[in-house]
Scaffold this motif. Structure first.
Motif, PDB file in Angstrom:
ATOM      1  N   SER A 267       0.827  -1.213   0.000  1.00 35.91           N
ATOM      2  CA  SER A 267       0.000   0.000   0.000  1.00 35.91           C
ATOM      3  C   SER A 267       0.856   1.255   0.000  1.00 35.91           C
ATOM      4  N   LEU A 268       2.057   1.164   0.597  1.00 37.39           N
ATOM      5  CA  LEU A 268       2.965   2.309   0.669  1.00 37.39           C
ATOM      6  C   LEU A 268       3.966   2.317  -0.484  1.00 37.39           C
ATOM      7  N   ARG A 269       3.814   1.355  -1.402  1.00 32.85           N
ATOM      8  CA  ARG A 269       4.616   1.289  -2.631  1.00 32.85           C
ATOM      9  C   ARG A 269       6.104   1.149  -2.336  1.00 32.85           C
ATOM     10  N   MET A 270       6.397   0.162  -1.497  1.00 31.38           N
ATOM     11  CA  MET A 270       7.798  -0.145  -1.226  1.00 31.38           C
ATOM     12  C   MET A 270       7.913  -1.619  -0.871  1.00 31.38           C
ATOM     13  N   PRO A 271       9.072  -2.231  -1.072  1.00 36.03           N
ATOM     14  CA  PRO A 271       9.257  -3.626  -0.697  1.00 36.03           C
ATOM     15  C   PRO A 271       9.171  -3.788   0.822  1.00 36.03           C
ATOM     16  N   PRO A 272       8.735  -4.978   1.301  1.00 32.92           N
ATOM     17  CA  PRO A 272       8.618  -5.195   2.746  1.00 32.92           C
ATOM     18  C   PRO A 272       9.921  -4.933   3.500  1.00 32.92           C
ATOM     19  N   HIS A 273      11.083  -5.371   2.927  1.00 34.41           N
ATOM     20  CA  HIS A 273      12.338  -5.165   3.644  1.00 34.41           C
ATOM     21  C   HIS A 273      12.684  -3.677   3.753  1.00 34.41           C
ATOM     22  N   THR A 274      12.276  -2.885   2.759  1.00 35.08           N
ATOM     23  CA  THR A 274      12.514  -1.443   2.828  1.00 35.08           C
ATOM     24  C   THR A 274      11.663  -0.803   3.917  1.00 35.08           C
ATOM     25  N   LEU A 275      10.400  -1.243   4.006  1.00 35.49           N
ATOM     26  CA  LEU A 275       9.533  -0.721   5.057  1.00 35.49           C
ATOM     27  C   LEU A 275      10.115  -1.043   6.426  1.00 35.49           C
ATOM     28  N   GLN A 276      10.570  -2.281   6.621  1.00 36.34           N
ATOM     29  CA  GLN A 276      11.162  -2.655   7.903  1.00 36.34           C
ATOM     30  C   GLN A 276      12.397  -1.807   8.205  1.00 36.34           C
ATOM     31  N   ARG A 277      13.243  -1.603   7.191  1.00 34.31           N
ATOM     32  CA  ARG A 277      14.466  -0.836   7.395  1.00 34.31           C
ATOM     33  C   ARG A 277      14.144   0.609   7.762  1.00 34.31           C
ATOM     34  N   ARG A 278      13.181   1.203   7.069  1.00 34.69           N
ATOM     35  CA  ARG A 278      12.858   2.602   7.342  1.00 34.69           C
ATOM     36  C   ARG A 278      12.186   2.773   8.715  1.00 34.69           C
ATOM     37  N   LEU A 279      11.406   1.771   9.117  1.00 33.90           N
ATOM     38  CA  LEU A 279      10.825   1.842  10.455  1.00 33.90           C
ATOM     39  C   LEU A 279      11.899   1.744  11.530  1.00 33.90           C
ATOM     40  N   ARG A 280      12.938   0.935  11.275  1.00 28.39           N
ATOM     41  CA  ARG A 280      14.029   0.817  12.244  1.00 28.39           C
ATOM     42  C   ARG A 280      14.740   2.156  12.430  1.00 28.39           C
ATOM     43  N   GLU A 281      14.729   3.007  11.399  1.00 27.80           N
ATOM     44  CA  GLU A 281      15.320   4.333  11.527  1.00 27.80           C
ATOM     45  C   GLU A 281      14.586   5.174  12.565  1.00 27.80           C
ATOM     46  N   TYR A 282      13.325   4.826  12.819  1.00 30.07           N
ATOM     47  CA  TYR A 282      12.546   5.501  13.855  1.00 30.07           C
ATOM     48  C   TYR A 282      12.588   4.735  15.177  1.00 30.07           C
ATOM     49  N   GLY A 283      13.373   3.671  15.217  1.00 30.45           N
ATOM     50  CA  GLY A 283      13.430   2.848  16.415  1.00 30.45           C
ATOM     51  C   GLY A 283      12.206   1.983  16.598  1.00 30.45           C
ATOM     52  N   LEU A 284      11.503   1.677  15.490  1.00 25.60           N
ATOM     53  CA  LEU A 284      10.256   0.925  15.544  1.00 25.60           C
ATOM     54  C   LEU A 284      10.330  -0.308  14.657  1.00 25.60           C
ATOM     55  N   THR A 285       9.388  -1.220  14.871  1.00 27.46           N
ATOM     56  CA  THR A 285       9.211  -2.375  13.995  1.00 27.46           C
ATOM     57  C   THR A 285       7.759  -2.438  13.573  1.00 27.46           C
ATOM     58  N   PHE A 286       7.490  -3.123  12.486  1.00 33.79           N
ATOM     59  CA  PHE A 286       6.112  -3.273  12.038  1.00 33.79           C
ATOM     60  C   PHE A 286       5.288  -4.009  13.091  1.00 33.79           C
ATOM     61  N   LYS A 287       5.858  -5.065  13.660  1.00 29.60           N
ATOM     62  CA  LYS A 287       5.157  -5.823  14.690  1.00 29.60           C
ATOM     63  C   LYS A 287       4.808  -4.929  15.879  1.00 29.60           C
ATOM     64  N   GLY A 288       5.718  -4.025  16.237  1.00 32.84           N
ATOM     65  CA  GLY A 288       5.462  -3.125  17.353  1.00 32.84           C
ATOM     66  C   GLY A 288       4.339  -2.149  17.060  1.00 32.84           C
ATOM     67  N   ILE A 289       4.256  -1.673  15.812  1.00 34.16           N
ATOM     68  CA  ILE A 289       3.186  -0.747  15.449  1.00 34.16           C
ATOM     69  C   ILE A 289       1.842  -1.468  15.445  1.00 34.16           C
ATOM     70  N   VAL A 290       1.820  -2.716  14.980  1.00 37.08           N
ATOM     71  CA  VAL A 290       0.585  -3.502  15.021  1.00 37.08           C
ATOM     72  C   VAL A 290       0.101  -3.632  16.469  1.00 37.08           C
ATOM     73  N   LEU A 291       1.031  -3.914  17.376  1.00 31.72           N
ATOM     74  CA  LEU A 291       0.662  -4.017  18.783  1.00 31.72           C
ATOM     75  C   LEU A 291       0.136  -2.686  19.301  1.00 31.72           C
TER      76      LEU A 291
END
Length: 382
Positions: A267-291
């Motif tokens: 939906s954000l027009r990026m590969p899953p690994h890129t989304l994970q990497r960019r979230l780590r730049e904020y000190g976050l993970t996708f799993k953490g945001i879901v929680l």
């Protein structure tokens, strides 16, 4: 100050009242509304919304029915309603897996969420689900008006979640009164059969729709989410940060289960690994945001409804209530029961939101914003 729970419930009543005002003002021939509001101890016009609750709202409908007499006002009024007018209640109903589960929540005992004067009994046979309306002991004109408002709004909400019902010839409406002068409006609103002079008031839905899955991927519901939003959705307003966009997407497409990493990345027009990497730049993970999203919804459900923990766990996608219980306690530092009992206030040492990340200012959990922010949190996202 009002509690978060009473705020969300009163917010829903205020939204329905605003639709009432819209319908009244759309009919120039109607008399001024001020005397009717004054009789309920309310100021005139839109100022009355600030003091509106469901008890006053349904008294208003009852009293205005006597003033209006037989008319299509209440059928038209129900069509103005929107599930998201109900804030967190509407969000819970549209987040349910299917109609059966949604009715378990909204019509169940003792967790009924809507304090309507009309009570409903649900029955099932080989072909239909029948909702039988137990009409209140009001005058005939008042009883019929509330029946029309209930049927019209319920049908509107059903079609929001299952748009194919809009053309379903197999549905039936049974009315315990003769055809009114505006009987043609029934034919306009309801695609199936309308039986007047019936023994009791009923809404029949073909059984095949009872367990048909809801999906916010449906274009009609997606547009609805984008146009109206919900109380929780509004608290995650769009910003320039990727984590907020992820939160917004998850809530905008809330279903059971929530969208996964691949769907969100697409939906954000990026590969899953890129989304994970960019979230780590904020000190976050996708799993953490879901929680975080799950817990924000959990807190609002706990404060703004009487749903049982099993119901809340189901809406959030937990297979077992014990899993939800453990997750909530780890996240908030208190149990769901204590959180609800304390009205969202806690002296526990554990934070009620994710820990701060380096170089970033964390967002508050939306369910915990102070009373001064309540209007912002409840306002639908436009």
């Amino acid at each position: 100050m009002p509690s978060a729970a009473s705020f969300d419930i009163d917010y829903a009543a205020r939204q329905l009242f605003r639709h009432f005002l819209e319908e009244w003002r759309a009919r120039p021939a109607l008399p001024p509304l001020a005397p009717l509001l004054s009789g309920l101890g309310l100021p005139s016009g839109s100022d009355a919304a600030e003091r509106m609750n469901f008890a006053r709202y349904y008294r208003l409908l009852q009293h205005s029915a006597g003033l209006l007499g037989p008319s299509d006002f209440f059928l038209r009024l129900g069509q103005r309603y929107n599930l998201y007018d109900l804030g967190v209640i509407g969000y819970a109903l549209i987040s349910a897996a299917n109609l059966r589960r949604s009715w378990d929540i909204s019509l169940g005992q003792p967790s009924s969420l809507m304090p309507h004067p009309i009570h409903t009994q649900r029955e099932e046979d080989a072909d239909h689900i029948r909702l039988t309306l137990q009409l209140p002991p009001f005058s005939e004109v008042e009883r019929n008006a509330l029946c029309e408002e209930w049927l019209s709004s319920t049908w509107r909400w059903l079609c929001q979640r299952l748009p194919e019902l809009e053309v379903c010839q197999g549905m039936q409406v049974h009315l315990p009164y003769p055809p009114p002068a505006h009987a043609a409006v029934y034919t306009e609103l309801f695609p199936g059969l309308c039986h007047f002079d019936a023994g009791q008031a009923q809404l029949w839905i073909p059984r095949e729709f009872h367990d048909r899955p809801f999906s916010t991927a449906n274009p009609t519901v997606t547009r609805l989410c984008q146009a109206q939003g919900a109380a929780t959705l509004a608290s995650f307003e769009r910003s320039q940060t990727l984590p907020d966009d992820v939160r917004f997407y998850l809530l905008q497409n809330a279903r059971i289960p929530l969208p996964d990493l691949e769907q969100t990345a697409e939906s954000l027009r990026m590969p899953p690994h890129t989304l994970q990497r960019r979230l780590r730049e904020y000190g976050l993970t996708f799993k953490g945001i879901v929680l975080e999203v799950r817990m924000a919804l959990a807190q609002r459900y706990l404060l703004a409804s009487r749903m049982a923990l099993q119901e809340i766990a189901f809406l959030l996608g937990y297979e077992h209530v014990t899993s939800f219980h453990r997750a909530f306690q780890r996240y908030t530092g208190t149990t769901p029961e204590r959180f609800r009992l304390a009205g969202g206030q806690t002296n526990e040492a554990s934070p009620m939101e994710p820990p701060p990340t380096k170089g970033k200012t964390p967002r508050r959990s939306p369910a915990l914003a102070g009373s001064q922010d309540a209007e912002k949190l409840a306002r639908p996202h436009g």
